[in-house]
Scaffold this motif. Structure first.
Motif, PDB file in Angstrom:
ATOM      1  N   GLY B 139      -0.523  42.716  11.007  1.00 27.25           N
ATOM      2  CA  GLY B 139      -1.501  43.787  11.121  1.00 27.25           C
ATOM      3  C   GLY B 139      -2.623  43.435  12.082  1.00 27.25           C
ATOM      4  N   MET B 140      -3.123  42.202  11.975  1.00 26.90           N
ATOM      5  CA  MET B 140      -4.210  41.778  12.861  1.00 26.90           C
ATOM      6  C   MET B 140      -3.847  41.918  14.326  1.00 26.90           C
ATOM      7  SD  MET B 140      -5.682  38.331  11.238  1.00 26.90           S
ATOM      8  CE  MET B 140      -6.714  37.719  12.537  1.00 26.90           C
ATOM      9  N   VAL B 141      -2.618  41.547  14.660  1.00 23.78           N
ATOM     10  CA  VAL B 141      -2.273  41.548  16.083  1.00 23.78           C
ATOM     11  C   VAL B 141      -1.822  42.919  16.557  1.00 23.78           C
ATOM     12  CG1 VAL B 141      -1.710  39.119  16.101  1.00 23.78           C
ATOM     13  CG2 VAL B 141       0.095  40.767  15.754  1.00 23.78           C
ATOM     14  N   SER B 142      -1.473  43.848  15.653  1.00 20.49           N
ATOM     15  CA  SER B 142      -1.026  45.142  16.181  1.00 20.49           C
ATOM     16  C   SER B 142      -2.080  46.227  16.113  1.00 20.49           C
ATOM     17  CB  SER B 142       0.237  45.637  15.493  1.00 20.49           C
ATOM     18  OG  SER B 142       0.624  44.847  14.452  1.00 20.49           O
ATOM     19  N   THR B 143      -3.122  46.052  15.310  1.00 20.86           N
ATOM     20  CA  THR B 143      -4.017  47.176  15.112  1.00 20.86           C
ATOM     21  C   THR B 143      -4.918  47.424  16.327  1.00 20.86           C
ATOM     22  OG1 THR B 143      -5.571  48.169  13.610  1.00 20.86           O
ATOM     23  CG2 THR B 143      -5.836  45.850  14.010  1.00 20.86           C
ATOM     24  N   GLY B 144      -5.289  48.693  16.479  1.00 23.28           N
ATOM     25  CA  GLY B 144      -6.205  49.047  17.551  1.00 23.28           C
ATOM     26  C   GLY B 144      -7.513  49.541  16.985  1.00 23.28           C
ATOM     27  N   ASP B 145      -7.741  49.272  15.705  1.00 19.34           N
ATOM     28  CA  ASP B 145      -8.897  49.799  15.014  1.00 19.34           C
ATOM     29  C   ASP B 145      -9.696  48.620  14.480  1.00 19.34           C
ATOM     30  OD1 ASP B 145      -9.680  52.575  13.373  1.00 19.34           O
ATOM     31  OD2 ASP B 145     -10.221  50.719  12.367  1.00 19.34           O
ATOM     32  N   LEU B 146     -10.994  48.595  14.766  1.00 17.08           N
ATOM     33  CA  LEU B 146     -11.768  47.398  14.433  1.00 17.08           C
ATOM     34  C   LEU B 146     -11.889  47.183  12.927  1.00 17.08           C
ATOM     35  CD1 LEU B 146     -14.687  47.205  16.965  1.00 17.08           C
ATOM     36  CD2 LEU B 146     -12.931  45.525  16.558  1.00 17.08           C
ATOM     37  N   PHE B 147     -12.094  48.264  12.164  1.00 17.74           N
ATOM     38  CA  PHE B 147     -12.242  48.055  10.725  1.00 17.74           C
ATOM     39  C   PHE B 147     -10.914  47.640  10.102  1.00 17.74           C
ATOM     40  CE2 PHE B 147     -12.551  49.233   6.275  1.00 17.74           C
ATOM     41  CZ  PHE B 147     -13.671  48.507   5.945  1.00 17.74           C
ATOM     42  N   ASN B 148      -9.856  48.255  10.607  1.00 20.17           N
ATOM     43  CA  ASN B 148      -8.518  47.880  10.158  1.00 20.17           C
ATOM     44  C   ASN B 148      -8.249  46.401  10.422  1.00 20.17           C
ATOM     45  OD1 ASN B 148      -5.190  48.750  10.774  1.00 20.17           O
ATOM     46  ND2 ASN B 148      -6.276  49.126   8.906  1.00 20.17           N
TER      47      ASN B 148
END
Lengths: 114, 523
Positions: B139-148
């Protein structure tokens, strides 16, 4: 000035939290420092969401459909939930350490060396 | 069917391990065998999804996935006024590169753990946490959302800390876990503070939107520091490395191999923030040098601390700190030359390619070394190098795998460490010769240190105190073998890997416009 008061409080709470984290020796107190820091961050998020004279996003009997986007409130809720999990984990570690070492003083807990 | 799977593949890479993680303890209550099958199935499917995702990105360009939208590609809803309001996964070549690493190492470390933890209690929770760790890192490496990003960071930190402390080990492992949990919680809170600062200024949590609007105001400067310092802390860079040796050396070996990847996900966030979020709006010269100094300090302090160590995993952990320095150095040089296209093309980009290539190489050979150390501890029950010896007589395969890893970490041809380290030396020399010399000296010290370990573990006569030692079970050998083969292949065909994977990743990192356009479209 009054509008900035919450932000000043965020700073004060965060500094107390960090000071507790750095200077206290008791593990439970260190964890309390982390909890304070977390409270400061949550307060900061909620404060960001406040807009003067605006309408809360509850549609029933709303005076206008121009409403505040409740993103930060949602973030704060998520952050509180994560915080509970973190505190539970940290405190359970503290419990096990007390059981095995018989102390909570971080200066006495130094079996890891090198 | 296949088409719709391909469409939802970014969500599946996170959903599969997450669902498996929570069904493992339930199934484990009824049947242990069924649970093991579920764990294997979950990891294999996750890795397959990850590899397929990486394949899609490297062949067809970057992917975006808007959660809850009518169609996953619909990143900006038509009636939102051009603002992406949903949680969006934006996977460009650099993210895909990290997903690739997670897929490989995740599968190997689960396979290894299934065998090495076979005789121990509490396996339900163990595998559940391991799968959660995999979820968090993907999740950390794929997300484009800072809170996510913050949420996945916390998932990874919590499960990582719980795994470090899982084998209580008379309280020592818990001590390491507590340290790790405290450091990562504090780091996470600062990240959240930075997220708040960004939201207050730009009214969005999406990294692409923020990157589009960013001004580099005074507040952004704070946000940058609040992002860089915690991430440097979490990737174990000196002077914030103190948790690394404790956590790495006390975690079960299979977990340590994956914790290395988890640290590299923090490195990913660091680079993503510097390149995709701020890029040239900030003073890249200054921040580039900060990253370089982090890197050089980590390299040198890491290796000098490693030399006197007596326990095998602790020694390797200090080497992990030292190797992280190479990545920071390589990419830091790229960051420092970002404002100067001439220097960037002359050597900055090569340094970045070297640094990014070193990430995957490090994940493979360091994972391999930790697994061999785990195998030695599994077979003998001893951690101290002074008590070990003569294992080469019986543990022949482990010895060979250890040698492969040791040569790779020291940068000897034809192993993968050589390929990336050589690129770093060459390009960093053009940037600043002194840095390259430090890098080479560190490499030599690394070799010296690993020769010491090799000699005291495997050479010499059989020791009576160690007793009768058997080779470790086959699944553990297979998982070490997979990594060893990849290490050798990476050293034999570096050109192919660099052309097909590393260069697209570095280009994606450098092209801030593409990252913004990926989410916002051509507006």
């Amino acid at each position: 000035m009054y509008a900035n008061l919450p932000f000043i409080m965020v700073g004060v709470i965060a500094i107390i939290g960090i000071a507790t984290l750095v200077f206290k020796k008791n593990i439970i107190k260190i964890i309390m420092g982390i909890a304070l820091l977390e409270a400061a961050v949550n307060l900061f998020l909620v404060t960001l969401g406040y807009r003067h004279d605006s309408v809360a996003p509850i549609f029933t009997d709303a005076p206008s459909t121009q409403m505040v986007l409740p993103t930060v409130q949602a973030l704060t809720l998520t952050s509180i939930v994560i915080g509970v999990a973190t505190m539970a984990l940290l405190l359970s570690f503290a419990m096990i350490i007390y059981k095995k070492y018989g102390t909570l003083n971080s200066e006495m807990i130094k079996r890891l060396k090198g | 069917m296949l088409h719709s799977i391909a469409k939802h593949i970014p969500a599946l890479t996170v959903a599969i391990p997450l669902l498996t993680a929570f069904s493992v303890p339930v199934v484990g209550r009824f049947n242990v065998k069924l649970r093991n099958i579920l764990v294997v199935l979950g990891t294999v499917l996750t890795s397959a999804a990850g590899l397929f995702l990486a394949y899609l990105v490297f062949t067809q360009g970057s992917l975006t996935y808007a959660f809850g939208a009518v169609s996953p590609e619909l990143t900006v809803p038509p009636d939102s006024g051009g603002i992406p309001i949903r949680i969006i996964f934006s996977i460009d070549a650099f993210s895909a590169f990290m997903v690739l690493i997670v897929s490989i190492v995740g599968m190997v470390s689960t396979l290894y753990s299934l065998s090495s933890e076979k005789m121990r209690t509490g396996q339900d929770g163990f595998f559940s946490l391991l799968l959660l760790l995999i979820t968090g890192v993907i999740g950390m490496v794929s997300t484009g959302d800072l809170f996510n990003l913050f949420v996945f960071l916390e998932i990874a930190s919590l499960s990582g800390a719980a795994l470090v402390a899982y084998r209580i080990d008379k309280g020592i492992a818990v001590e390491a876990g507590l340290k790790y949990a405290m450091i990562s919680t504090t780091a996470g809170l600062f990240v959240l503070l930075a997220v708040g600062i960004f939201y207050s200024q730009y009214g969005s949590l999406n990294m692409a939107v923020i990157a589009d609007k960013i001004q580099f105001t005074q507040l952004d400067m704070f946000a940058l520091v609040f992002l860089i310092v915690p991430m440097a802390m979490k990737c174990g860079s000196v002077p914030m490395h103190l948790w690394t040796p404790d956590a790495y050396s006390r975690a079960p070996a299979g977990v340590t191999a994956f914790l290395v990847v988890s640290s590299q996900a923090s490195l990913y966030v660091l680079f993503r923030v510097c390149f995709s979020l701020f890029n040239i709006t900030m003073n890249t010269q200054v921040f580039g040098w900060i990253v370089i100094i982090f890197g050089v300090l980590s390299m040198f302090v890491g290796v000098t601390m490693a030399l006197p160590q007596k326990t095998v995993k602790r020694l390797m952990s200090y080497h992990a700190v030292s190797q992280t320095g190479y990545m920071l150095l390589g990419v830091g040089v790229g960051l420092a030359t970002l404002g100067n296209p001439e220097a960037l093309n002359a050597y900055g980009k090569t340094a970045m390619v070297g640094g990014v290539f070193h990430i995957i190489n490090h994940a493979l050979y360091k994972g391999l070394l930790f697994l061999t150390a785990g195998a030695v501890i599994y077979a003998t029950g001893k951690r101290n190098l002074n008590e070990l010896g003569g294992l080469g007589h019986t543990m022949k395969y482990t010895m060979v795998f250890f040698l492969v890893g040791a040569f790779a970490i020291a940068g000897m041809p034809p192993f993968n460490g050589y390929a990336s380290k050589f690129m770093i030396y060459e390009s960093v020399f053009k940037f600043n010769p002194l840095l390259a010399i430090v890098a080479i000296i560190v490499s030599i010290l690394t070799l010296a240190s690993f020769m010491k370990v090799f000699h005291s573990m495997f050479m010499g006569p059989k020791l009576p105190s160690v007793g009768e030692v058997r080779e470790v079970p086959k699944p553990m050998l297979v998982s070490m073998g997979v990594l060893a083969v990849l290490v050798v292949l990476g050293g034999l065909f570096p050109d192919i890997i660099i052309k097909s994977v590393i260069e697209p990743a570095v280009n994606a990192l450098l092209a801030q416009g593409d990252y913004i356009g990926m989410v916002l479209g051509g507006q």
